[in-house]
Design an enzyme around this catalytic site. Structure first.
Site, PDB file in Angstrom:
ATOM      1  N   ASP A  67      -3.327   2.799  -1.292  1.00  0.00           N
ATOM      2  CA  ASP A  67      -2.835   1.467  -1.637  1.00  0.00           C
ATOM      3  C   ASP A  67      -3.350   0.402  -0.677  1.00  0.00           C
ATOM      4  O   ASP A  67      -3.623  -0.730  -1.083  1.00  0.00           O
ATOM      5  CB  ASP A  67      -1.308   1.468  -1.647  1.00  0.00           C
ATOM      6  CG  ASP A  67      -0.747   2.094  -2.921  1.00  0.00           C
ATOM      7  OD1 ASP A  67      -1.545   2.475  -3.798  1.00  0.00           O
ATOM      8  OD2 ASP A  67       0.487   2.189  -3.036  1.00  0.00           O
ATOM      9  N   GLY A  68      -3.477   0.752   0.612  1.00  0.00           N
ATOM     10  CA  GLY A  68      -4.008  -0.216   1.568  1.00  0.00           C
ATOM     11  C   GLY A  68      -5.421  -0.630   1.223  1.00  0.00           C
ATOM     12  O   GLY A  68      -5.789  -1.807   1.346  1.00  0.00           O
ATOM     13  N   ARG A  72      -6.835  -4.384   0.250  1.00  0.00           N
ATOM     14  CA  ARG A  72      -7.974  -4.977   0.954  1.00  0.00           C
ATOM     15  C   ARG A  72      -9.079  -5.342  -0.039  1.00  0.00           C
ATOM     16  O   ARG A  72      -9.687  -6.410   0.050  1.00  0.00           O
ATOM     17  CB  ARG A  72      -8.503  -4.009   2.009  1.00  0.00           C
ATOM     18  CG  ARG A  72      -9.680  -4.557   2.818  1.00  0.00           C
ATOM     19  CD  ARG A  72     -10.048  -3.625   3.955  1.00  0.00           C
ATOM     20  NE  ARG A  72      -9.035  -3.627   4.990  1.00  0.00           N
ATOM     21  CZ  ARG A  72      -9.036  -4.458   6.034  1.00  0.00           C
ATOM     22  NH1 ARG A  72     -10.002  -5.356   6.166  1.00  0.00           N
ATOM     23  NH2 ARG A  72      -8.090  -4.412   6.940  1.00  0.00           N
ATOM     24  N   ASN A 140       1.391  -7.586  -2.544  1.00  0.00           N
ATOM     25  CA  ASN A 140       2.540  -6.727  -2.260  1.00  0.00           C
ATOM     26  C   ASN A 140       3.683  -7.492  -1.598  1.00  0.00           C
ATOM     27  O   ASN A 140       4.768  -7.591  -2.144  1.00  0.00           O
ATOM     28  CB  ASN A 140       2.133  -5.562  -1.351  1.00  0.00           C
ATOM     29  CG  ASN A 140       2.023  -4.255  -2.090  1.00  0.00           C
ATOM     30  OD1 ASN A 140       2.052  -4.210  -3.312  1.00  0.00           O
ATOM     31  ND2 ASN A 140       1.886  -3.175  -1.352  1.00  0.00           N
ATOM     32  N   ASP A 141       3.413  -8.010  -0.390  1.00  0.00           N
ATOM     33  CA  ASP A 141       4.505  -8.620   0.352  1.00  0.00           C
ATOM     34  C   ASP A 141       4.026  -9.513   1.485  1.00  0.00           C
ATOM     35  O   ASP A 141       2.900  -9.405   1.964  1.00  0.00           O
ATOM     36  CB  ASP A 141       5.451  -7.546   0.926  1.00  0.00           C
ATOM     37  CG  ASP A 141       4.718  -6.434   1.670  1.00  0.00           C
ATOM     38  OD1 ASP A 141       3.754  -6.741   2.401  1.00  0.00           O
ATOM     39  OD2 ASP A 141       5.101  -5.262   1.518  1.00  0.00           O
ATOM     40  N   THR A 181       7.799  -1.127  -4.204  1.00  0.00           N
ATOM     41  CA  THR A 181       7.702   0.302  -3.893  1.00  0.00           C
ATOM     42  C   THR A 181       7.077   0.557  -2.527  1.00  0.00           C
ATOM     43  O   THR A 181       6.883   1.714  -2.145  1.00  0.00           O
ATOM     44  CB  THR A 181       6.856   1.029  -4.959  1.00  0.00           C
ATOM     45  OG1 THR A 181       5.565   0.409  -5.037  1.00  0.00           O
ATOM     46  CG2 THR A 181       7.530   0.978  -6.313  1.00  0.00           C
ATOM     47  N   TYR A 183       6.834  -1.413   1.585  1.00  0.00           N
ATOM     48  CA  TYR A 183       7.704  -1.608   2.748  1.00  0.00           C
ATOM     49  C   TYR A 183       9.125  -1.952   2.319  1.00  0.00           C
ATOM     50  O   TYR A 183      10.113  -1.521   2.920  1.00  0.00           O
ATOM     51  CB  TYR A 183       7.104  -2.698   3.632  1.00  0.00           C
ATOM     52  CG  TYR A 183       7.655  -2.797   5.034  1.00  0.00           C
ATOM     53  CD1 TYR A 183       8.612  -1.922   5.528  1.00  0.00           C
ATOM     54  CD2 TYR A 183       7.191  -3.793   5.893  1.00  0.00           C
ATOM     55  CE1 TYR A 183       9.103  -2.023   6.819  1.00  0.00           C
ATOM     56  CE2 TYR A 183       7.663  -3.905   7.189  1.00  0.00           C
ATOM     57  CZ  TYR A 183       8.628  -3.028   7.646  1.00  0.00           C
ATOM     58  OH  TYR A 183       9.104  -3.140   8.928  1.00  0.00           O
ATOM     59  N   SER A 186      11.140   1.211   1.769  1.00  0.00           N
ATOM     60  CA  SER A 186      11.510   1.932   2.986  1.00  0.00           C
ATOM     61  C   SER A 186      12.555   1.189   3.796  1.00  0.00           C
ATOM     62  O   SER A 186      13.285   1.790   4.588  1.00  0.00           O
ATOM     63  CB  SER A 186      10.260   2.187   3.846  1.00  0.00           C
ATOM     64  OG  SER A 186       9.712   0.980   4.317  1.00  0.00           O
TER      65      SER A 186
END
Length: 283
Positions: A67-68, A72, A140-141, A181, A183, A186
């Protein structure tokens, strides 16, 4: 859908260091009459974007990584407005479309036009300083977290210009449904369907018995400012955009967050829905 024949493969050079998997995907494309070039995420960029000679005239980006790497790739190819799809070489991998064992099927469906386009909501974070303004985006965030010593920070939250809450915490996460889904999950935040249009705010380790997540409308505008603890002790924090770019923020500036009009397009060939994927990924 349009048949795709011209691809950029964007690869995580750590997860495929000898290019074995990359070369196999490239061979499959060429065997079917397609055109392909390869970019390594940490080597083939200029000014924060993939080199133009590698991506020029391409129709889609196939990402090899987790996902990272997907995030990117989305940032470093954003100015070309190309759709992305992923082959997961990571662990959980919510953003990648499939794993390597199904790479051939993915390519066949892309080249035959048998796929769907999925629009992903994008956040814009605007950091307002005394004499400047900086803008960044996140799929994402956007995470605002403490900088330096192991101590909590205080953050004032405003929604549509009205004071909402003060958090004493390690920080806060402002997430899209796509990023729910990541950070956000978690940290105890809610899972939100990726087709929804909401902004999710979740405190990180709040120093409170009542610290909760909140879900806002996509039309809401959120502002966050770092509160100065005392005259002798200044406060500062970092603002992270998709874990891709970190920017310092102090009590003299503010981060304004809103949903952008434009989206990022992802390609899907999956017959499974979000809830099937949740069960398989999270058990």
């Amino acid at each position: 859908m349009k048949k795709l024949t011209k691809f950029l493969i964007y690869v995580n050079s750590i997860k495929d260091s000898d290019r074995t998997l990359t070369n196999r995907v490239a061979d499959i494309i060429r065997e079917r009459g397609g055109v392909v070039s390869v970019a390594s995420g940490d080597q083939d960029t200029e000014g924060g974007s993939v080199r133009s000679d590698l991506i020029r005239d391409k129709e889609a980006v196939i990402v090899l990584g987790g996902d990272g790497t997907m995030l990117r790739a989305a940032h470093t190819t954003s100015k070309y407005k190309l759709p992305l799809t992923g082959i997961n070489l990571g662990t959980v991998g919510f953003l990648a479309e499939t794993d390597f064992s199904r790479a051939e099927e993915l390519i066949d469906r892309l080249m035959s036009g048998d796929y769907n386009m999925v629009d992903k909501m994008v956040l814009e974070g605007k950091i307002c300083r005394e004499d400047s303004e900086e803008r960044y985006t996140a799929i994402n965030d956007i995470v605002i977290y403490r900088d330096g010593k192991l101590r909590i920070i205080m953050l004032n939250i405003f929604v549509n210009g009205q004071f909402f809450e003060t958090y004493k915490a390690d920080g806060v996460i402002i997430s899209t449904p796509t990023g729910s889904t990541a950070y956000n999950l978690s940290a105890g935040g809610p899972l939100v369907s990726p087709t929804a249009r909401n902004i999710i705010l979740t405190p990180i380790a709040p120093h409170s018995l009542t610290g909760k997540s909140f879900v806002f409308a996509d039309t809401d505008r959120i502002s966050i400012e770092v509160v100065e603890k005392s005259e002798k002790e200044g406060s500062s924090a970092l603002v992270s955009y998709d874990g891709y770019k970190d920017v310092s923020i102090s009590e003299s500036c503010k981060c304004d967050i809103s949903v952008m009009d434009e989206t990022v397009k992802f390609i899907s060939v999956s017959d499974r829905n979000f809830y099937d994927i949740l069960r398989s990924k999270l058990g």
